[in-house]
Design a protein around this motif. Structure first.
Motif, PDB file in Angstrom:
ATOM      1  N   GLN A  56       4.338  -4.157  15.892  1.00 35.53           N
ATOM      2  CA  GLN A  56       5.060  -2.909  15.652  1.00 35.53           C
ATOM      3  C   GLN A  56       5.198  -2.651  14.157  1.00 35.53           C
ATOM      4  OE1 GLN A  56       6.134  -0.427  17.422  1.00 35.53           O
ATOM      5  NE2 GLN A  56       7.595   0.578  16.050  1.00 35.53           N
ATOM      6  N   LEU A  57       5.519  -3.707  13.400  1.00 34.85           N
ATOM      7  CA  LEU A  57       5.665  -3.557  11.955  1.00 34.85           C
ATOM      8  C   LEU A  57       4.325  -3.235  11.304  1.00 34.85           C
ATOM      9  CD1 LEU A  57       7.869  -3.620   9.854  1.00 34.85           C
ATOM     10  CD2 LEU A  57       7.456  -6.059   9.537  1.00 34.85           C
ATOM     11  N   GLN A  58       3.257  -3.864  11.794  1.00 37.58           N
ATOM     12  CA  GLN A  58       1.924  -3.553  11.285  1.00 37.58           C
ATOM     13  C   GLN A  58       1.559  -2.101  11.563  1.00 37.58           C
ATOM     14  OE1 GLN A  58      -0.262  -6.564  13.385  1.00 37.58           O
ATOM     15  NE2 GLN A  58      -0.197  -8.024  11.688  1.00 37.58           N
ATOM     16  N   SER A  59       1.927  -1.607  12.750  1.00 37.69           N
ATOM     17  CA  SER A  59       1.655  -0.210  13.106  1.00 37.69           C
ATOM     18  C   SER A  59       2.407   0.742  12.201  1.00 37.69           C
ATOM     19  CB  SER A  59       2.032   0.040  14.579  1.00 37.69           C
ATOM     20  OG  SER A  59       1.233  -0.730  15.445  1.00 37.69           O
ATOM     21  N   LEU A  60       3.655   0.380  11.879  1.00 34.44           N
ATOM     22  CA  LEU A  60       4.448   1.213  10.972  1.00 34.44           C
ATOM     23  C   LEU A  60       3.794   1.283   9.601  1.00 34.44           C
ATOM     24  CD1 LEU A  60       7.111   2.701  10.154  1.00 34.44           C
ATOM     25  CD2 LEU A  60       7.986   0.442   9.518  1.00 34.44           C
ATOM     26  N   LEU A  61       3.427   0.123   9.062  1.00 31.93           N
ATOM     27  CA  LEU A  61       2.904   0.070   7.703  1.00 31.93           C
ATOM     28  C   LEU A  61       1.500   0.652   7.585  1.00 31.93           C
ATOM     29  CD1 LEU A  61       4.203  -3.441   6.580  1.00 31.93           C
ATOM     30  CD2 LEU A  61       5.259  -1.202   6.257  1.00 31.93           C
ATOM     31  N   SER A  62       0.790   0.745   8.701  1.00 33.83           N
ATOM     32  CA  SER A  62      -0.553   1.323   8.668  1.00 33.83           C
ATOM     33  C   SER A  62      -0.569   2.789   9.075  1.00 33.83           C
ATOM     34  CB  SER A  62      -1.489   0.524   9.579  1.00 33.83           C
ATOM     35  OG  SER A  62      -1.067   0.602  10.929  1.00 33.83           O
ATOM     36  N   GLY A  63       0.606   3.340   9.421  1.00 31.11           N
ATOM     37  CA  GLY A  63       0.686   4.760   9.748  1.00 31.11           C
ATOM     38  C   GLY A  63       0.553   5.085  11.215  1.00 31.11           C
ATOM     39  N   ARG A  64       0.526   4.074  12.086  1.00 31.71           N
ATOM     40  CA  ARG A  64       0.362   4.332  13.519  1.00 31.71           C
ATOM     41  C   ARG A  64       1.697   4.395  14.260  1.00 31.71           C
ATOM     42  NH1 ARG A  64      -3.114   0.079  12.676  1.00 31.71           N
ATOM     43  NH2 ARG A  64      -1.908  -1.248  14.090  1.00 31.71           N
ATOM     44  N   PHE A  67      17.414  11.186  -3.746  1.00 28.54           N
ATOM     45  CA  PHE A  67      16.737  10.883  -2.481  1.00 28.54           C
ATOM     46  C   PHE A  67      15.243  11.198  -2.541  1.00 28.54           C
ATOM     47  CE2 PHE A  67      15.156  11.965   1.688  1.00 28.54           C
ATOM     48  CZ  PHE A  67      15.730  11.054   2.548  1.00 28.54           C
ATOM     49  N   TYR A  68      14.908  12.463  -2.762  1.00 29.32           N
ATOM     50  CA  TYR A  68      13.502  12.888  -2.703  1.00 29.32           C
ATOM     51  C   TYR A  68      12.712  12.392  -3.913  1.00 29.32           C
ATOM     52  CZ  TYR A  68      15.089  15.874   1.088  1.00 29.32           C
ATOM     53  OH  TYR A  68      15.625  16.334   2.262  1.00 29.32           O
ATOM     54  N   ALA A  69      13.338  12.398  -5.086  1.00 32.99           N
ATOM     55  CA  ALA A  69      12.653  11.932  -6.289  1.00 32.99           C
ATOM     56  C   ALA A  69      12.321  10.448  -6.183  1.00 32.99           C
ATOM     57  CB  ALA A  69      13.520  12.193  -7.514  1.00 32.99           C
ATOM     58  N   LEU A  70      13.236   9.673  -5.642  1.00 32.45           N
ATOM     59  CA  LEU A  70      12.997   8.245  -5.468  1.00 32.45           C
ATOM     60  C   LEU A  70      11.861   7.990  -4.485  1.00 32.45           C
ATOM     61  CD1 LEU A  70      16.503   6.516  -5.330  1.00 32.45           C
ATOM     62  CD2 LEU A  70      14.561   5.855  -6.761  1.00 32.45           C
ATOM     63  N   ARG A  71      11.858   8.732  -3.385  1.00 34.28           N
ATOM     64  CA  ARG A  71      10.799   8.531  -2.389  1.00 34.28           C
ATOM     65  C   ARG A  71       9.437   8.834  -2.996  1.00 34.28           C
ATOM     66  NH1 ARG A  71      11.833  10.693   3.512  1.00 34.28           N
ATOM     67  NH2 ARG A  71      11.805  12.761   2.548  1.00 34.28           N
ATOM     68  N   ALA A  72       9.345   9.925  -3.731  1.00 34.53           N
ATOM     69  CA  ALA A  72       8.075  10.279  -4.360  1.00 34.53           C
ATOM     70  C   ALA A  72       7.655   9.221  -5.382  1.00 34.53           C
ATOM     71  CB  ALA A  72       8.187  11.642  -5.026  1.00 34.53           C
ATOM     72  N   ALA A  73       8.618   8.754  -6.195  1.00 29.13           N
ATOM     73  CA  ALA A  73       8.302   7.773  -7.234  1.00 29.13           C
ATOM     74  C   ALA A  73       7.843   6.450  -6.639  1.00 29.13           C
ATOM     75  CB  ALA A  73       9.518   7.563  -8.126  1.00 29.13           C
ATOM     76  N   LEU A  74       8.491   6.012  -5.578  1.00 30.59           N
ATOM     77  CA  LEU A  74       8.125   4.754  -4.945  1.00 30.59           C
ATOM     78  C   LEU A  74       6.730   4.813  -4.336  1.00 30.59           C
ATOM     79  CD1 LEU A  74      11.566   3.918  -3.322  1.00 30.59           C
ATOM     80  CD2 LEU A  74      10.374   2.458  -4.951  1.00 30.59           C
ATOM     81  N   ILE A  75       6.428   5.916  -3.681  1.00 28.76           N
ATOM     82  CA  ILE A  75       5.099   6.057  -3.061  1.00 28.76           C
ATOM     83  C   ILE A  75       4.016   6.093  -4.137  1.00 28.76           C
ATOM     84  CG2 ILE A  75       3.631   7.576  -1.686  1.00 28.76           C
ATOM     85  CD1 ILE A  75       6.230   8.440  -0.199  1.00 28.76           C
ATOM     86  N   SER A 127       0.840  -1.198   0.000  1.00 26.63           N
ATOM     87  CA  SER A 127       0.000   0.000   0.000  1.00 26.63           C
ATOM     88  C   SER A 127       0.876   1.250   0.000  1.00 26.63           C
ATOM     89  CB  SER A 127      -0.908   0.009   1.227  1.00 26.63           C
ATOM     90  OG  SER A 127      -0.178   0.355   2.387  1.00 26.63           O
ATOM     91  N   PRO A 128       0.396   2.355  -0.586  1.00 26.23           N
ATOM     92  CA  PRO A 128       1.177   3.596  -0.562  1.00 26.23           C
ATOM     93  C   PRO A 128       1.481   4.059   0.861  1.00 26.23           C
ATOM     94  CG  PRO A 128      -0.685   3.763  -2.081  1.00 26.23           C
ATOM     95  CD  PRO A 128      -0.866   2.484  -1.329  1.00 26.23           C
ATOM     96  N   VAL A 129       0.549   3.823   1.779  1.00 20.77           N
ATOM     97  CA  VAL A 129       0.783   4.214   3.175  1.00 20.77           C
ATOM     98  C   VAL A 129       1.963   3.437   3.748  1.00 20.77           C
ATOM     99  CG1 VAL A 129      -0.186   4.226   5.507  1.00 20.77           C
ATOM    100  CG2 VAL A 129      -1.607   4.895   3.574  1.00 20.77           C
TER     101      VAL A 129
END
Length: 575
Positions: free
Chosen positions: A292-300, A99-107, A66-68
C-alpha cells in the motif's frame, strides 16, 4: 544549487513587533564551509556551540525521495494535516500560512539530483522571503521540551519501580532455561490465500505449525512437555501449583504487522514462538501494508491507509481464525486449540491487538483530541484522527477467542482513550521505546497502561529503543523505502531478543496455561537479561499521580539549552 527566479533569498523571524532577518546565502555558506558571516553572527552569540553543530548537520542532511513520492504523500489527508501544522510556523512573504508554498517547495526540492534538503526547500520556496512565526515556534518547542522532561521523569519512575522489585526477588535466572534461545520444536510453514466475500477482501497469511521436537535448542521447550518440576525446584517455591495446558492441540498466536510493514516483518518472532509449541498465524493487511505504501509513493494510491483499515484489520484476524478453524476440522496436520488464542501487534498492529482484546473505539475522545491537538509532537495522531471519517457507530471488534494480547509501540491514546482501554479484561503487555518519535512512549504506552483495568497487565519500557527497533530485518527490495540506521536506533537485535523471550513467557503463561513461566514476567528477569545500551524495565503498576504531575517547573529550573529564548529575542530587537 542554482537558485530559481522564484526562490527565497531571506528568512524573517517574527516575534510580536520584533523582526530579524538572515540571508539564505549565509546559511548555505555555513552549511558548506562552516563559515559564520556577519549575518549569522548576530544569532550565533545566543546559541551554544553544540546547537551550531546541530544546525550545520541539519542543513547538510539530504533525503533521497522521488518527486512523485513526495507529491503523493503531501496530497493525502495525513500529509495535508502535517502541512497545516507546519504552515502555522512557516509563512509566505505576505504573512499567509505556508501550506501551498511548502508543498510546492518540497516537491520541487525532491527533483534535486543530490536529494531533498532544507536548503533546497528554501531555494524552491515560491516567494522571495520566508517568514518564521517565532512565537508559535517557541510554543511548539516548549511543548517538546516539556514532553521530553515528563517522559524522562516517567521512565525514571518506571526504572526505579522495576529496580526496587528486582531487589525483592530470590530467583537465580542463570540456572533456568534461556527463553531468548529457540525451543525444541521444528515447524512447517505454509502460506494461505484468503478471500472474505462479505468484505470483498483478499489477503495472504503465513502459518507456522509446530512439528516434532528437534535435537538441541533451549531447555525452555522441555517446560511445555512436563519438566515444570525442574523450574519449580530451582525457584524453590514448592507451594506454587503447576497448571497443565488447558486443552489438547497447539495454542494459536496471531501476529499483526504495523503500517507499511508486511507479514515478513516479524518472521523471527513467529519462528521463536513456533519453536516453543505455538501455532503462529501472520496475516498481511492489504490496506496498510508495504505494498500500500509503495502504491502511494508511486502514484497508484492516494491514501497512506483508508479510514476503514481501523475496522478491516481486526476483521482480518477474525476471518483468519474462522478459516483456520474450518481447515483444522478436516486437516489432521493442524491440531490447533482455538479456546486460547493470543495476539501480538506492533504500531497499527498494536491497535489491532488491543481492539481484538476488547478495547472500544472512542469517537468522543478522538474528536476532542483531533480538534485541539495539544500533543502536537505525537505523529501517531495524524493516523488516529483518520478514524473520524468512519461512520460513528458502536463497533465491536473484540474476538472472544483472544485470551491475551501484547501491544508493541501501539497507537491507542485517542482512538480508544481511557474509556475504551478500560474495557479490556484479558491479560495485556504493552511495550514501548523511550526514543519513539512516531508513537511517543509517554502518550501512547505509559499513560494508556495506567488506564488498563485488567488484573494481569505488564508495561515494558526499553530505553533508547525507537518505533522500529523490534521490527525484524526484511528484504529491502520488498520495502517502499529503507529506513536509515538513525531512525531504527542502536542495536535492534537486543530489542528483538527481549521480545522473543518475553513473548514466549507471556503466551506460555496466559495462553498455553503453563503458569510457572510467570516467574519470567518479572523485573528480576528483565534485569537478568538486560543488555546495554538498550536497558529494559518491567512493572505491573504505576502511581498515576506521579505520572501526571507537570514537569514544567523542574524543566525551567534546569534548562540550559542553546535555544534562542524569549529574553534573547528582546535583546535582538534592541540591536
Amino acid at each position: 544549487m542554482t537558485p530559481s527566479s522564484l526562490a527565497a533569498e531571506r528568512i524573517y523571524f517574527s516575534y510580536g513587533a520584533i523582526e530579524r532577518t538572515i540571508s539564505v546565502a549565509s546559511l548555505e555558506a555555513y552549511a558548506k564551509e562552516g563559515k559564520i558571516d556577519d549575518d549569522l553572527a548576530t544569532y550565533a552569540e545566543y546559541v551554544s556551540p553544540q546547537r551550531l553543530i546541530q544546525l550545520q548537520r541539519v542543513l547538510q542532511a539530504r533525503i533521497q525521495l522521488s518527486p512523485v513520492a513526495v507529491s503523493q504523500f503531501l496530497y493525502t489527508p495525513v500529509g495535508e494535516t502535517l502541512l497545516e501544522r507546519l504552515g502555522e510556523v512557516i509563512q509566505t512573504e505576505a504573512r499567509q500560512p505556508g501550506f501551498y508554498a511548502l508543498r510546492a517547495a518540497l516537491i520541487l526540492a525532491a527533483t534535486e539530483p543530490d536529494g531533498l534538503s532544507l536548503l533546497s526547500v528554501l531555494e524552491k520556496f515560491p516567494t522571495q522571503s520566508v517568514r518564521i512565526n517565532l512565537g508559535r515556534s517557541l510554543e511548539i518547542m516548549e511543548r517538546l521540551e516539556i514532553l521530553i522532561a515528563q517522559t524522562r521523569q516517567a521512565i525514571a519512575l518506571i526504572s526505579n519501580e522495576s529496580a526496587a522489585a528486582t531487589t525483592r526477588s530470590q530467583v537465580n535466572f542463570s540456572q533456568l532455561p534461556d527463553l531468548r534461545l529457540p525451543g525444541r520444536f521444528s515447524w512447517n510453514k505454509q502460506t494461505l490465500k484468503l478471500y472474505d466475500r462479505r468484505r470483498n477482501r483478499t489477503f495472504f497469511a503465513d502459518i507456522y505449525i509446530p512439528l516434532q521436537k528437534r535435537a538441541g535448542g533451549s531447555e525452555g521447550a522441555e517446560v511445555a512437555e512436563g519438566a515444570e518440576e525442574k523450574i519449580q525446584s530451582k525457584i524453590q517455591n514448592p507451594k506454587s501449583k503447576i497448571q497443565n495446558p488447558l486443552s489438547p492441540g497447539y495454542p494459536v498466536i496471531v501476529i499483526s504487522h504495523g503500517l507499511g510493514s508486511d507479514r515478513t516483518s516479524f518472521t523471527y518472532l513467529a519462528e521463536q514462538l513456533a519453536s516453543y509449541g505455538f501455532a503462529v498465524a501472520v496475516p498481511e493487511h492489504p490496506g496498510s501494508n508495504a505494498k500500500q505504501l509503495q502504491s502511494l509513493l508511486s502514484g497508484r494510491a492516494n491514501q497512506v491507509a483508508e479510514p476503514n483499515e481501523f475496522i478491516n484489520r481486526p476483521l482480518d484476524v477474525k476471518y483468519l481464525l474462522d478459516e483456520l478453524q474450518r481447515l483444522d476440522a478436516y486437516n489432521p496436520s493442524f491440531q490447533l486449540n482455538f479456546q486460547q488464542v493470543g495476539v501480538i501487534g506492533q504500531s497499527f498492529g498494536g491497535y489491532t491487538a488491543l481492539a481484538l482484546a476488547g478495547a472500544r473505539l472512542n469517537f468522543k475522545q478522538l474528536q476532542t483530541n483531533c480538534d485541539e491537538p495539544n500533543d502536537i509532537w505525537n505523529v501517531s495522531l495524524l493516523l488516529q484522527c483518520r478514524a473520524l471519517d468512519l461512520p460513528e457507530t458502536n463497533y465491536n471488534l473484540q474476538d472472544p477467542r483472544v485470551k491475551a494480547a501484547i501491544a508493541i509501540n501501539p497507537i491507542d491514546s485517542s482512538i480508544f482513550g481511557q474509556a475504551g482501554l478500560e474495557r479490556i479484561q484479558v491479560p495485556v503487555m504493552i511495550v514501548g521505546g523511550s526514543t519513539d518519535t512516531v508513537a511517543p512512549v509517554l502518550s501512547e504506552q505509559i499513560l494508556p497502561f495506567s488506564w488498563l483495568h485488567s488484573a494481569q497487565k505488564y508495561l515494558v519500557v526499553i530505553e533508547r529503543a525507537s518505533h522500529f527497533s523490534i521490527i525484524g530485518e526484511t528484504n529491502p527490495n520488498q520495502q517502499a523505502f529503507v529506513l536509515p540506521p538513525q531512525a531504527i536506533g542502536p542495536n535492534p537485535a537486543i530489542a528483538r531478543r527481549y521480545m522473543s523471550a518475553l513473548g514466549v513467557a507471556f503466551f506460555q503463561t496466559y495462553i498455553a496455561g503453563n503458569t510457572q513461566y510467570r516467574y519470567y514476567l518479572s523485573s528480576a528477569y528483565v534485569q537478568a537479561i538486560n543488555q546495554a545500551p538498550l536497558n529494559i524495565s518491567l512493572v505491573q503498576s504505576l502511581p498515576i499521580t506521579q505520572l501526571t504531575q507537570p514537569a514544567l517547573q523542574r524543566y525551567r529550573k534546569s534548562q540550559e539549552s542553546g535555544l534562542i529564548r524569549k529574553q534573547d529575542l528582546r535583546k535582538l530587537g534592541e540591536k
